[in-house]
Scaffold this motif. Structure first.
Motif, short mmCIF file in Angstrom:
data_model
loop_
_atom_site.label_atom_id
_atom_site.label_comp_id
_atom_site.label_asym_id
_atom_site.label_seq_id
_atom_site.Cartn_x
_atom_site.Cartn_y
_atom_site.Cartn_z
N GLY A 89 6.35 -2.58 0.77
CA GLY A 89 7.78 -2.72 1.61
C GLY A 89 7.20 -4.39 3.08
O GLY A 89 6.00 -3.64 3.26
N SER A 90 7.83 -4.91 2.96
CA SER A 90 7.31 -5.96 3.81
C SER A 90 6.36 -6.06 4.15
O SER A 90 4.94 -6.30 5.32
CB SER A 90 7.31 -4.87 5.34
N CYS A 91 5.48 -6.20 2.58
CA CYS A 91 4.08 -6.83 2.71
C CYS A 91 3.95 -8.32 3.43
O CYS A 91 2.71 -8.60 3.55
CB CYS A 91 3.44 -7.02 1.57
N ALA A 92 5.21 -9.02 3.20
CA ALA A 92 4.97 -10.38 2.96
C ALA A 92 5.15 -10.46 4.98
O ALA A 92 4.44 -11.52 5.60
CB ALA A 92 6.31 -11.50 2.85
N ASP B 82 3.84 -5.01 -6.90
CA ASP B 82 5.91 -5.81 -6.58
C ASP B 82 5.13 -6.38 -5.15
O ASP B 82 5.69 -7.58 -4.94
CB ASP B 82 6.73 -4.80 -6.51
N ALA B 83 4.16 -5.72 -4.52
CA ALA B 83 3.06 -6.99 -2.87
C ALA B 83 3.18 -7.80 -3.26
O ALA B 83 3.18 -8.60 -3.19
CB ALA B 83 2.48 -5.17 -2.52
N ARG C 281 4.01 -9.94 -5.67
CA ARG C 281 4.31 -10.84 -6.51
C ARG C 281 5.06 -11.31 -4.96
O ARG C 281 5.67 -12.37 -4.36
CB ARG C 281 5.72 -10.04 -6.93
N GLU C 282 5.39 -10.26 -3.69
CA GLU C 282 6.66 -10.42 -3.22
C GLU C 282 5.50 -11.62 -1.87
O GLU C 282 6.11 -12.47 -1.61
CB GLU C 282 6.34 -9.06 -1.81
N TRP D 231 6.25 -15.68 -1.39
CA TRP D 231 6.50 -15.86 0.40
C TRP D 231 5.50 -16.82 0.39
O TRP D 231 6.08 -17.88 1.07
CB TRP D 231 5.75 -14.57 1.59
N SER E 72 2.42 -9.92 -11.89
CA SER E 72 2.51 -10.18 -10.56
C SER E 72 2.22 -11.64 -10.49
O SER E 72 2.23 -11.97 -8.44
CB SER E 72 1.57 -9.08 -10.39
#
Length: 260
Positions: free
Chosen positions: A111-114, A137-138, A140-141, A145, A189
């Motif tokens: 979460g909030s990795c971007a 998921d991180a 992919r996020e 970004w 991913s």
């Protein structure tokens, strides 16, 4: 040497680029300064997030407080500093590296990795950064970004080789199978960097990276024999090591032989 098409003149073929080196687990200012004093290409550090959202340089997801293991994500920065006095803030290590070394950023939270990546790109530049994480998921996020903000070539890797101790047997088998045959995970991913523990790399992941024409990052290489193997030019893009001095010596000897 090789023939240029339509021209019988032989032209030299340049040797493969030397494998780049990342000083592994630089979690304190002392460790960062040690890496900066060496001719390594990257400085690797782990990033966790406190309960108040502060990003810190720390490897584990738990910390011992009063004899008990407490999730780091449940502690405020002040509470964490009470038990880890030499704790470094994320921004502090970015400032230390800016203009001096490239960063190998290993995200340990979800979460909030971007957002964390954006801060590193702003401070260091996308060309001076590699981002790795165990979470699909991180990846992919961060990839989303990067593409949306004009950094499509930012290297973002899905790490293979996570610890499975304590998992049910069925889950252990499932995780390992997804790492030995990572095709689906990489496609979903959208990782553009293959990141593998050295035994997985030898078990077939290195071949997977070559077939996909993706750069390969191998961790963590510490023995003399493994250093000689993985620092052969063309074998990997980047190697992380806890013994950067020895790795630099091995790489230096190889480079001298190539150009000697």
């Amino acid at each position: 040497m090789r023939h240029r098409p339509g021209n019988p003149t032989l032209v030299p073929v340049p040797p493969p680029a030397p494998v780049q080196l990342s000083a592994h687990r630089c979690l304190t200012r002392q460790a960062v300064d040690r890496a900066l004093a060496l001719d390594v290409d990257f400085v690797e550090f782990d990033v966790e997030r406190c309960a108040d959202g502060t990003l810190v340089v720390f490897h584990d997801s738990v910390v011992e407080v009063g004899g008990e293991e407490v999730p780091l994500a449940s502690l405020s920065l002040d509470a964490l500093r009470a038990v880890v006095p030499d704790l470094m803030l994320y921004d502090e290590v970015l400032d230390a590296l800016a203009g001096r070394r490239r960063a190998h950023l290993d995200l340990k939270f979800v979460g909030s990795c971007a957002e964390a990546t954006a801060r590193a790109v702003e401070r260091l530049g996308a060309d001076n950064l590699v981002v790795t994480t165990l979470d699909d998921d991180a990846v992919r996020e961060v990839r989303g970004w990067a593409e949306a903000h004009g950094h499509p070539d930012l290297l973002v890797g899905l790490s293979l080789g996570r610890r499975v101790t304590g998992f049910p047997v069925w889950r252990q088998l499932r995780v390992r199978a997804s790492e030995v045959w990572p095709h689906l995970r990489y496609r979903q991913s959208r990782a553009n960097l293959v990141v593998a523990h050295h035994w997985l790399a030898r078990a077939g992941v290195a071949g997977f990276a070559r077939r996909r024409r993706l750069p390969l990052l191998v961790w963590t290489i510490d023995t003399p024999r493994s250093l000689r193997y993985w620092l052969r030019p063309g074998r990997a893009f980047l190697v992380t090591t806890n013994r950067p001095e020895e790795a630099l010596a091995v790489r230096g000897r190889r480079t001298a032989r190539m150009w000697g």
